[in-house]
Scaffold this active site. Structure first.
Site, mmCIF file in Angstrom:
data_model
loop_
_atom_site.group_PDB
_atom_site.id
_atom_site.type_symbol
_atom_site.label_atom_id
_atom_site.label_comp_id
_atom_site.label_asym_id
_atom_site.label_seq_id
_atom_site.Cartn_x
_atom_site.Cartn_y
_atom_site.Cartn_z
ATOM 1 N N SER A 139 0.856 -1.190 0.000
ATOM 2 C CA SER A 139 0.000 0.000 0.000
ATOM 3 C C SER A 139 0.888 1.234 0.000
ATOM 4 C CB SER A 139 -0.880 0.020 1.251
ATOM 5 O OG SER A 139 -1.557 1.265 1.358
ATOM 6 N N TYR A 153 -1.517 -0.842 10.326
ATOM 7 C CA TYR A 153 -1.691 -1.296 8.940
ATOM 8 C C TYR A 153 -0.545 -0.796 8.064
ATOM 9 C CZ TYR A 153 -3.735 -1.301 4.198
ATOM 10 O OH TYR A 153 -3.953 -1.467 2.851
#
Ligand code: NAP
Length: 244
Positions: A139, A153
């Site tokens: 990401s 995350y």
């Protein structure tokens, strides 16, 4: 092509793009067999053979069973897309419970590493494999840190970036390319998991292209990395984030 988390979002788009491009497609899901059935049917409509099974990537037994299932249903994968990932509720790290952090790390780091290990074991030409391509889904958060949203995350995706670099060096001489895509905000269900289904509308002003991305825009990059046109690309971390 074997994809983890192919029942929804980026993984589902990847499965359909792969089927359209001529791949047979095997994919896993966590808890949503109805969504998996729809993706399987869409792949078959493109003329592909398709198979899906439930497999939690954070379970070593499930990961091994997933690769065995793929081999028995469709043959050993030429391409592995390490896509499954989770996101907890938005907040600050100082408020996160140990259980929530462990869940994020178990799925996004331990799970992804187990999947990379299994793909590497089975694809490496020095262990009887035919070579192949591994594409990790990281990401853009790994470079931004996701403050006040989900630092755990973002950190888990930083681990995927590092593993991509390391594994690409371990496997370069044994026929396996390892690359990573780093999506920015993409229109999928994952933002609802973070507690803000309309998150992309809020963050769009901070994206140079002024909009979120579509799952298909990530899938097309994954398909390019999978194929021969990317034959000399390994260890690459490629952003698909609208310039963010
Ligand atoms: P999504 O729409 O929430 O879909 C997640 C997929 O992963 C589903 O197929 C789900 O299966 C599966 N899954 C969840 N937990 C799993 C587990 N423990 N084991 C196996 N499969 C599991 O997510 P997405 O947005 O497509 O995200 C896919 C990947 O892209 C993730 O790694 C995510 O971090 C990354 N990413 C997404 C964005 C974004 O903005 N969307 C941005 C950057 C990176 P079920 O359907 O059964 O629940």
């Amino acid at each position: 092509m074997l994809i983890t988390g192919g029942s929804r979002g980026i993984g589902a788009s990847c499965a359909e793009h792969a089927a359209k491009a001529g791949y047979d497609v095997c994919f896993s899901y966590a808890s949503n067999p109805g969504a998996a059935d729809l993706v399987k049917a869409a792949c078959e409509q493109h003329g592909a053979r398709a198979a899906s099974t439930r497999a939690d990537v954070s379970s070593e037994d499930d990961v091994i069973a997933l690769f065995d299932f793929c081999e028995s249903e469709l043959g050993a994968p030429d391409v592995f897309v390490n896509n499954a990932g989770v996101l907890g509720q938005q907040g600050e790290l100082r408020d996160f419970t140990a259980e929530r952090i462990a869940w994020t790390v178990n799925v996004n780091v331990t799970g992804a590493l187990l999947c990379m290990r299994e793909a590497a074991r089975r694809m490496s030409t020095d262990r009887g494999g035919a070579g192949g391509s591994i594409i990790n889904v990281s990401s853009k958060a790994s470079t931004l840190g996701s403050p006040f949203e989900y630092v755990d995350y973002a950190a888990s995706k930083g681990a995927i970036d590092s593993a991509t670099i390391g594994l690409s060096k371990e496997l370069g001489a044994v026929g396996v390319r390892v690359n990573c895509v780093r999506p920015g905000p993409i229109h999928t269900d994952i933002h609802a998991s973070g507690g803000e289904p309309d998150r992309i509308a809020r963050v769009s002003a901070g994206i140079p292209m002024g909009r979120g991305g579509e799952p298909a825009e990530v899938a097309s990059l994954i398909l390019w990395l999978a194929g021969d046109e990317a034959s000399y690309v390994s260890g690459a971390l490629i952003d698909v984030a609208g310039g963010r």
